[in-house]
Motif scaffolding. Structure first.
Motif, mmCIF file in Angstrom:
data_model
loop_
_atom_site.group_PDB
_atom_site.id
_atom_site.type_symbol
_atom_site.label_atom_id
_atom_site.label_comp_id
_atom_site.label_asym_id
_atom_site.label_seq_id
_atom_site.Cartn_x
_atom_site.Cartn_y
_atom_site.Cartn_z
ATOM 1 N N ALA A 11 0.761 -1.251 0.176
ATOM 2 C CA ALA A 11 -0.085 0.003 0.013
ATOM 3 C C ALA A 11 0.953 1.243 0.033
ATOM 4 O O ALA A 11 0.390 2.293 -0.844
ATOM 5 C CB ALA A 11 -1.048 0.224 1.238
ATOM 6 N N GLN A 16 -1.847 2.900 -2.622
ATOM 7 C CA GLN A 16 -3.221 2.395 -2.911
ATOM 8 C C GLN A 16 -3.563 2.441 -1.614
ATOM 9 O O GLN A 16 -3.058 2.256 -0.738
ATOM 10 C CB GLN A 16 -3.367 1.316 -3.381
ATOM 11 N N PRO A 17 -5.145 2.472 -1.372
ATOM 12 C CA PRO A 17 -5.658 2.441 0.159
ATOM 13 C C PRO A 17 -5.509 0.910 0.711
ATOM 14 O O PRO A 17 -5.275 0.023 -0.341
ATOM 15 C CB PRO A 17 -7.109 2.425 0.147
ATOM 16 N N ARG A 18 -5.135 0.941 1.979
ATOM 17 C CA ARG A 18 -4.987 -0.671 2.563
ATOM 18 C C ARG A 18 -5.995 -1.629 2.048
ATOM 19 O O ARG A 18 -5.750 -2.989 1.859
ATOM 20 C CB ARG A 18 -4.709 -0.451 4.172
#
Length: 90
Positions: A11, A16-18
């Motif tokens: 992430a 990117q979002p977790r």
């Protein structure tokens, strides 16, 4: 390294979002598991190959009592590292 650590690292590296990374990794693991369950091999180029191996039943002993017993046959996953991974580890 745990799955949580992998999710955090990917992430942060990809911004990117977790949750999205976690769901992607879960989907990846799910597909790998499905293929292995069907007896197919999974190859990740440059990393290695996972395959199912059939281990025969064999004789063993109970370590507490020393009593002989039969260890049943089993399907187990084997991993063979790819050339690139082996070279990186050396």
């Amino acid at each position: 390294m745990s799955k949580t650590n992998i999710v955090r690292a990917v992430a942060s590296q990809t911004a990117q979002p977790r949750r999205r990374v976690a769901s992607t990794i879960e989907a990846f693991i799910g597909r790998m598991t499905d293929q292995l369950r069907k007896g197919k091999k999974v190859t990740l180029s440059g990393f290695g190959t996972f395959r199912v191996h059939h281990r025969k039943a064999r004789k063993g002993r109970n370590p507490r009592t020393g009593e002989p017993l039969i260890i049943p046959a089993a399907r187990v996953v084997r991993f063979k590292a790819g050339t690139s991974l082996r070279e990186e580890i050396r």
